[in-house]
Design an enzyme around this catalytic site. Structure first.
Site, PDB file in Angstrom:
ATOM      1  N   TYR A  44       0.802  -1.226   0.000  1.00 16.77           N
ATOM      2  CA  TYR A  44       0.000   0.000   0.000  1.00 16.77           C
ATOM      3  C   TYR A  44       0.833   1.274   0.000  1.00 16.77           C
ATOM      4  O   TYR A  44       0.460   2.279  -0.578  1.00 16.77           O
ATOM      5  CB  TYR A  44      -0.933   0.014   1.223  1.00 16.77           C
ATOM      6  CG  TYR A  44      -1.841  -1.171   1.218  1.00 16.77           C
ATOM      7  CD1 TYR A  44      -3.038  -1.142   0.518  1.00 16.77           C
ATOM      8  CD2 TYR A  44      -1.488  -2.355   1.860  1.00 16.77           C
ATOM      9  CE1 TYR A  44      -3.870  -2.242   0.463  1.00 16.77           C
ATOM     10  CE2 TYR A  44      -2.310  -3.473   1.815  1.00 16.77           C
ATOM     11  CZ  TYR A  44      -3.494  -3.416   1.113  1.00 16.77           C
ATOM     12  OH  TYR A  44      -4.292  -4.511   1.051  1.00 16.77           O
ATOM     13  N   LYS A  45       1.941   1.229   0.711  1.00 19.25           N
ATOM     14  CA  LYS A  45       2.756   2.437   0.868  1.00 19.25           C
ATOM     15  C   LYS A  45       4.230   2.102   0.743  1.00 19.25           C
ATOM     16  O   LYS A  45       4.611   0.948   0.775  1.00 19.25           O
ATOM     17  CB  LYS A  45       2.501   3.059   2.253  1.00 19.25           C
ATOM     18  CG  LYS A  45       1.078   3.535   2.448  1.00 19.25           C
ATOM     19  CD  LYS A  45       0.929   4.213   3.785  1.00 19.25           C
ATOM     20  CE  LYS A  45      -0.542   4.431   4.139  1.00 19.25           C
ATOM     21  NZ  LYS A  45      -1.273   5.277   3.231  1.00 19.25           N
ATOM     22  N   TYR A  76      -7.119  -5.584   9.819  1.00 19.05           N
ATOM     23  CA  TYR A  76      -7.004  -5.741  11.279  1.00 19.05           C
ATOM     24  C   TYR A  76      -7.473  -7.120  11.736  1.00 19.05           C
ATOM     25  O   TYR A  76      -7.233  -7.531  12.859  1.00 19.05           O
ATOM     26  CB  TYR A  76      -7.862  -4.676  11.989  1.00 19.05           C
ATOM     27  CG  TYR A  76      -7.472  -3.271  11.614  1.00 19.05           C
ATOM     28  CD1 TYR A  76      -6.415  -2.639  12.247  1.00 19.05           C
ATOM     29  CD2 TYR A  76      -8.152  -2.582  10.616  1.00 19.05           C
ATOM     30  CE1 TYR A  76      -6.031  -1.359  11.893  1.00 19.05           C
ATOM     31  CE2 TYR A  76      -7.778  -1.309  10.258  1.00 19.05           C
ATOM     32  CZ  TYR A  76      -6.716  -0.693  10.891  1.00 19.05           C
ATOM     33  OH  TYR A  76      -6.345   0.560  10.531  1.00 19.05           O
ATOM     34  N   HIS A  90      -9.700   4.243  16.293  1.00 24.60           N
ATOM     35  CA  HIS A  90      -9.198   4.592  14.955  1.00 24.60           C
ATOM     36  C   HIS A  90      -9.597   6.031  14.636  1.00 24.60           C
ATOM     37  O   HIS A  90     -10.661   6.492  15.050  1.00 24.60           O
ATOM     38  CB  HIS A  90      -9.813   3.647  13.907  1.00 24.60           C
ATOM     39  CG  HIS A  90      -8.979   3.549  12.660  1.00 24.60           C
ATOM     40  ND1 HIS A  90      -8.857   4.592  11.770  1.00 24.60           N
ATOM     41  CD2 HIS A  90      -8.211   2.546  12.161  1.00 24.60           C
ATOM     42  CE1 HIS A  90      -8.044   4.224  10.782  1.00 24.60           C
ATOM     43  NE2 HIS A  90      -7.637   2.987  11.004  1.00 24.60           N
ATOM     44  N   GLY A  91      -8.784   6.719  13.884  1.00 25.92           N
ATOM     45  CA  GLY A  91      -9.148   8.044  13.377  1.00 25.92           C
ATOM     46  C   GLY A  91     -10.293   7.897  12.396  1.00 25.92           C
ATOM     47  O   GLY A  91     -10.394   6.878  11.713  1.00 25.92           O
ATOM     48  N   THR A 123      -6.833  14.247  13.338  1.00 23.11           N
ATOM     49  CA  THR A 123      -6.200  15.552  13.536  1.00 23.11           C
ATOM     50  C   THR A 123      -5.987  16.226  12.181  1.00 23.11           C
ATOM     51  O   THR A 123      -5.266  15.709  11.337  1.00 23.11           O
ATOM     52  CB  THR A 123      -4.859  15.388  14.273  1.00 23.11           C
ATOM     53  OG1 THR A 123      -5.096  14.533  15.379  1.00 23.11           O
ATOM     54  CG2 THR A 123      -4.317  16.710  14.741  1.00 23.11           C
ATOM     55  N   GLY A 125      -4.906  18.340   9.085  1.00 27.77           N
ATOM     56  CA  GLY A 125      -3.603  18.807   8.588  1.00 27.77           C
ATOM     57  C   GLY A 125      -2.496  17.812   8.865  1.00 27.77           C
ATOM     58  O   GLY A 125      -1.370  18.014   8.486  1.00 27.77           O
ATOM     59  N   ILE A 126      -2.845  16.735   9.570  1.00 28.41           N
ATOM     60  CA  ILE A 126      -1.788  15.741   9.826  1.00 28.41           C
ATOM     61  C   ILE A 126      -2.236  14.397   9.277  1.00 28.41           C
ATOM     62  O   ILE A 126      -2.767  13.559   9.979  1.00 28.41           O
ATOM     63  CB  ILE A 126      -1.441  15.649  11.327  1.00 28.41           C
ATOM     64  CG1 ILE A 126      -1.062  17.028  11.839  1.00 28.41           C
ATOM     65  CG2 ILE A 126      -0.281  14.682  11.543  1.00 28.41           C
ATOM     66  CD1 ILE A 126      -0.814  17.077  13.319  1.00 28.41           C
ATOM     67  N   ASP A 207      28.915   0.467 -24.702  1.00 28.63           N
ATOM     68  CA  ASP A 207      28.845  -0.236 -23.411  1.00 28.63           C
ATOM     69  C   ASP A 207      30.012  -1.223 -23.301  1.00 28.63           C
ATOM     70  O   ASP A 207      29.825  -2.439 -23.354  1.00 28.63           O
ATOM     71  CB  ASP A 207      27.478  -0.958 -23.353  1.00 28.63           C
ATOM     72  CG  ASP A 207      27.237  -1.675 -22.047  1.00 28.63           C
ATOM     73  OD1 ASP A 207      27.947  -1.390 -21.061  1.00 28.63           O
ATOM     74  OD2 ASP A 207      26.337  -2.539 -22.010  1.00 28.63           O
TER      75      ASP A 207
HETATM   76  C1  SPV Z   1      22.779  -3.112 -18.695  1.00 32.04           C
HETATM   77  O1  SPV Z   1      21.675  -2.594 -18.511  1.00 32.04           O
HETATM   78  O2  SPV Z   1      23.799  -2.453 -18.891  1.00 32.04           O
HETATM   79  C2  SPV Z   1      22.925  -4.564 -18.644  1.00 32.04           C
HETATM   80  C3  SPV Z   1      21.820  -5.415 -19.025  1.00 32.04           C
HETATM   81  O3  SPV Z   1      24.009  -5.018 -18.347  1.00 32.04           O
HETATM   82  S1  SPV Z   1      22.016  -5.795 -20.686  1.00 32.04           S
HETATM   83  O4  SPV Z   1      22.069  -4.573 -21.439  1.00 32.04           O
HETATM   84  O5  SPV Z   1      20.911  -6.632 -21.081  1.00 32.04           O
HETATM   85  O6  SPV Z   1      23.285  -6.523 -20.830  1.00 32.04           O
HETATM   86 MG    MG Z   2      25.547  -3.637 -18.382  1.00 33.93          MG
END
Ligand code: SPV
Ligand code: MG
Length: 435
Positions: A44-45, A76, A90-91, A123, A125-126, A207
């Site tokens: 939920y949060k 609960y 409970h509020g 309360t 504002g809170i 890369d």
């Molecule tokens: C990257 O996000 O740089 C990864 C995942 O290494 S992949 O590009 O699939 O190799």
């Molecule tokens: Mg990578």
């Protein structure tokens, strides 16, 4: 015998409204606080700023609180049925919105033994949610809290969803974007993937480990400054073991939760080229030695070193991949990422299932860039723990930018491009604190 009073709470940010409700509750008898565990909160949060143990320590020391028990669900019902309190407090803010269903349920349960529900005006504002979010935003986080949050999330949620980030603005998207999901829950990303591919592309580089750690840390600093969620760092091959030890320390010092290193050597090429390029695999001995060196270098207990198995990328068998994965775990790897560029995903499924017969607890990480027709819940049945969407924000941004640039060239003005651009008013106000 004194009466029992039940009060459920998250107890992350203590505010006057909370003290007020504790004081009110204590007037009716012994006040038992049902403190939501991380597991109860996460559908939920956002994960609370403080851990359950830290919150417990604070709440049990507040005057008027007799006892703190864990509330393991948002509902609960299980605790009410077990404790059978005479009163629940409970509020009155739960009369509308997502909590209404839990209110109806609580009234039905309490009726079974003639228990009463006291609703006190919330309360003004809170509001706990906005208080919590605002507080987290202005407190930010600390490297220690952020680093630990990945292990906390792994213990709390069956499947975590990580998204690639390459800039402050992409970090803000992953930090803040959320949509309503089923059963009044909220869908959001659990953390961020610092991708070598998108980090390199963003800098106009291939890369191939050409963007060094110092440069990548500069980019990450921008992300660290405006976000709080855990980060997994793509460490490529990790370089030589002696250098990897320094990488681990740098990442740890900056609050990064995990590094993933791949079992390749030589000039690294992106995995999605598959066997189109030379993908040279490291020997088991060298790779395991790097993992051991990294584990020895880390200072905290919580930092994770995850071994990325590239056997399937390099055209080897599932058995080869499993052997490397098992050796990595034995060397101390805290998790396994298995990668493939096949579109069907069958190889990944088989790997996961076989891996799980030997190791039921070691986190398994998948990067379904090519087998992207498969949904997260299916990955969960294979035994996966983290799904990384490894490049999508950059891939979404690039064509949008190209189209805009082309439109301006075509029309010799920017009027037509406005249609595909965010209004200028929105962009100047996009980042909080701009005015
Ligand atoms: C990257 O996000 O740089 C990864 C995942 O290494 S992949 O590009 O699939 O190799
Ligand atoms: Mg990578």
């Amino acid at each position: 015998m004194s009466k029992k009073v039940y009060l459920g709470m998250i107890g992350d940010v203590i505010h006057p409204g909370l003290i007020n409700i504790i004081n009110e509750g204590a007037k009716y008898g012994d006040l038992i606080v049902g403190l939501y565990t991380d597991q109860a909160i996460i559908p939920y949060k956002k994960l609370p700023y403080l851990s359950y143990e830290q919150r417990k320590k604070i709440i049990e020391n507040i005057k008027g609180v007799s006892e703190v028990v864990a509330q393991n669900e948002w509902s609960y019902t299980p605790n009410l049925q077990r404790i059978k309190p005479d009163f629940m407090i409970h509020g009155d803010n739960w009369k509308q919105g997502a909590d209404e269903k839990f209110r109806t349920e609580a009234f039905e349960i309490m009726q079974q033994w003639g228990g009463k529900i006291i609703e006190i005006p919330y309360t003004k504002g809170i509001d706990q949610t906005s208080m919590l979010d605002d507080a987290t935003q202005c407190i930010g986080t600390t490297p220690e809290i952020r680093l630990k949050s990945l292990r906390r999330l792994l213990q709390t949620k069956k499947l975590l969803r990580f998204m690639e980030v390459h800039s402050g603005i992409s970090g803000l998207i992953v930090e803040n974007i959320e949509i309503p999901a089923e059963n009044n829950t909220v869908a959001r990303f659990d953390g961020m993937w610092s991708s070598s591919l998108t980090d390199s592309a963003d800098k106009g580089k291939p890369d191939i480990e050409a963007v060094d750690l110092t440069n990548r840390m500069q980019g990450l600093t921008n992300i660290l400054e405006c976000t709080t969620k855990p980060i997994i760092f793509d460490g490529d091959t990790g370089g030589i073991a002696e250098h990897f030890a320094f990488t681990v320390r740098t990442l740890e010092r900056n609050g990064i939760s995990a590094v993933i290193i791949e079992d390749k050597t030589g000039l690294k090429k992106n995995s999605l080229f598959g066997t189109e390029v030379k993908q040279e695999l490291a020997t088991k001995q060298d790779f395991c030695n790097k993992i051991i060196t990294g584990k020895k270098a880390q200072i905290t207990q919580d930092f994770m070193i995850i071994a990325r198995i590239e056997e399937l990328i390099a055209g080897k068998t599932i058995q080869d991949a499993l052997e490397m994965a098992f050796a990595s775990v034995e060397a101390g790897a805290d998790g396994i990422m298995i990668h493939s560029k096949e579109k069907h995903g069958n190889d990944i499924k088989e790997f996961c299932q076989k891996f799980r017969t030997k190791y039921s607890e070691i986190p398994l990480i998948l990067v379904p860039t090519t087998y992207n027709h498969i949904r997260e819940d299916e990955f969960q049945t294979w035994g996966a723990n983290i799904i990384i969407y490894a490049n999508h924000l950059l891939r979404a941004a690039y064509p949008a930018m190209v189209n805009c640039a082309k439109s301006i060239l075509k029309n010799s003005r920017s009027l037509e491009a406005d249609e595909i651009c965010m209004p200028i008013k929105n962009v100047i106000e996009l980042i909080p604190g701009a005015k």
